[in-house]
Design a protein around this motif. Structure first.
Motif, short mmCIF file in Angstrom:
data_model
loop_
_atom_site.label_atom_id
_atom_site.label_comp_id
_atom_site.label_asym_id
_atom_site.label_seq_id
_atom_site.Cartn_x
_atom_site.Cartn_y
_atom_site.Cartn_z
N ALA A 60 1.27 -1.14 0.20
CA ALA A 60 0.15 0.11 0.15
C ALA A 60 0.89 0.81 -0.02
CB ALA A 60 -0.84 -0.02 0.82
N ALA A 61 1.61 1.02 0.74
CA ALA A 61 3.11 2.79 0.88
C ALA A 61 3.78 2.67 -0.67
CB ALA A 61 3.69 2.26 2.14
N THR A 62 3.77 1.58 -1.47
CA THR A 62 5.17 1.47 -2.48
C THR A 62 4.12 2.22 -3.71
OG1 THR A 62 6.12 -0.02 -2.10
CG2 THR A 62 5.77 0.53 -4.48
N ILE A 63 1.87 1.32 -3.20
CA ILE A 63 1.44 2.15 -4.42
C ILE A 63 1.02 3.53 -4.04
CG2 ILE A 63 -1.19 1.82 -5.14
CD1 ILE A 63 -0.68 -1.40 -4.37
N ALA A 64 0.76 3.96 -2.85
CA ALA A 64 0.51 5.46 -2.74
C ALA A 64 1.53 6.21 -3.05
CB ALA A 64 0.24 5.09 -0.58
N THR A 65 2.69 5.77 -3.01
CA THR A 65 3.34 7.12 -3.40
C THR A 65 3.46 7.01 -4.87
OG1 THR A 65 5.29 5.23 -3.46
CG2 THR A 65 5.57 6.22 -1.63
N GLY A 66 3.45 5.86 -5.81
CA GLY A 66 3.50 5.87 -7.22
C GLY A 66 2.09 7.03 -7.97
N CYS A 67 0.98 6.84 -6.42
CA CYS A 67 0.14 7.25 -7.26
C CYS A 67 0.08 8.80 -6.81
CB CYS A 67 -1.28 6.99 -6.55
SG CYS A 67 -2.01 5.59 -6.65
N LEU A 68 1.12 9.43 -5.18
CA LEU A 68 1.78 10.61 -5.66
C LEU A 68 2.50 11.15 -6.20
CD1 LEU A 68 1.10 10.43 -1.19
CD2 LEU A 68 -0.29 11.52 -2.97
N ALA B 95 10.52 3.76 -3.82
CA ALA B 95 12.39 2.73 -4.19
C ALA B 95 12.54 2.01 -2.79
CB ALA B 95 13.34 3.05 -5.03
N PHE B 96 12.68 3.02 -1.83
CA PHE B 96 13.03 2.97 -0.69
C PHE B 96 12.19 2.10 0.20
CE2 PHE B 96 13.23 4.32 4.14
CZ PHE B 96 14.70 3.83 4.54
N THR B 97 10.93 2.32 -0.06
CA THR B 97 9.82 1.74 0.62
C THR B 97 10.24 -0.11 0.42
OG1 THR B 97 8.37 3.25 1.07
CG2 THR B 97 7.57 0.64 1.22
N ILE B 98 10.40 -0.15 -1.27
CA ILE B 98 11.01 -1.53 -1.82
C ILE B 98 11.91 -2.22 -0.89
CG2 ILE B 98 11.77 -2.83 -3.47
CD1 ILE B 98 9.35 -1.27 -5.00
N PHE B 99 12.75 -1.02 -1.04
CA PHE B 99 14.38 -1.91 -0.08
C PHE B 99 13.96 -1.67 0.85
CE2 PHE B 99 17.71 0.25 2.68
CZ PHE B 99 18.80 -0.79 2.45
N LEU B 100 13.43 -1.12 1.80
CA LEU B 100 12.91 -1.49 3.29
C LEU B 100 12.38 -2.60 3.16
CD1 LEU B 100 13.49 -0.32 5.99
CD2 LEU B 100 11.09 0.75 6.25
N TRP B 101 11.83 -3.05 2.69
CA TRP B 101 10.97 -4.58 2.56
C TRP B 101 11.53 -5.64 2.51
CZ3 TRP B 101 6.23 -4.88 -1.80
CH2 TRP B 101 5.55 -6.62 -1.67
N VAL B 102 12.64 -5.55 1.89
CA VAL B 102 13.47 -6.16 1.54
C VAL B 102 14.44 -6.69 2.40
CG1 VAL B 102 14.82 -7.68 -0.27
CG2 VAL B 102 13.00 -6.46 -1.46
#
Length: 138
Positions: free
Chosen positions: A19-27, A56-63
């Motif tokens: 949801a955070a990744t999608i939200a940053t894309g929408c923003l 991208a940072f959200t994805i990095f943090l997730w991994v």
């Protein structure tokens, strides 16, 4: 090993990160569109370029969090047979000595005399009075 990433806690975290990744894309898309409108500015364009970095940072943090959890689980699995072998030997394991390079609590600052800095000395007296009133109130 990867089954631990399917626990209810991790499923909630997966949903949160997605949801955070999608939200940053929408923003990012919103700011890009806003930058190209009549009232848009370079600030909107800057935000449009920043939001994908946040994604991208959200994805990095997730991994990174998944890797940390899996490595911790792997270490626990490796230490479990070792702990069983140690308990079977019935010899008390020698604990490693942990030496700190610096103390947990820093040493107190030197006292400030009235002659050195009258303003700081007055402030320190004020703090001491507040501390004493807090002690009496407790």
């Amino acid at each position: 090993m990867f089954r631990s990433l399917l626990t209810p806690r991790w499923l909630l975290l997966h949903v949160l990160f997605i949801a955070a990744t999608i939200a940053t894309g929408c923003l990012a898309v919103w700011q890009w569109d806003r930058a190209h409108e009549a009232g848009g500015s370079f600030q909107n364009l800057g935000y449009a370029l920043q939001w994908p970095l946040f994604g991208a940072f959200t994805i990095f943090l997730w991994v990174r969090v998944m890797r940390m959890d899996l490595s911790r689980e792997r270490e626990q699995e490796e230490s479990a047979p070792q702990a069983e072998a140690d308990s079977a030997a019935e010899e008390p394991a020698e604990q490693p000595v942990v030496r700190r390079k610096r103390p947990l609590v820093p040493p107190p600052a030197p006292r400030v005399e009235e002659d050195d800095d009258p303003e700081l000395a007055a402030y320190n007296r004020y703090l001491a009075e507040l501390n004493e009133s807090d002690r009496r109130a407790s």
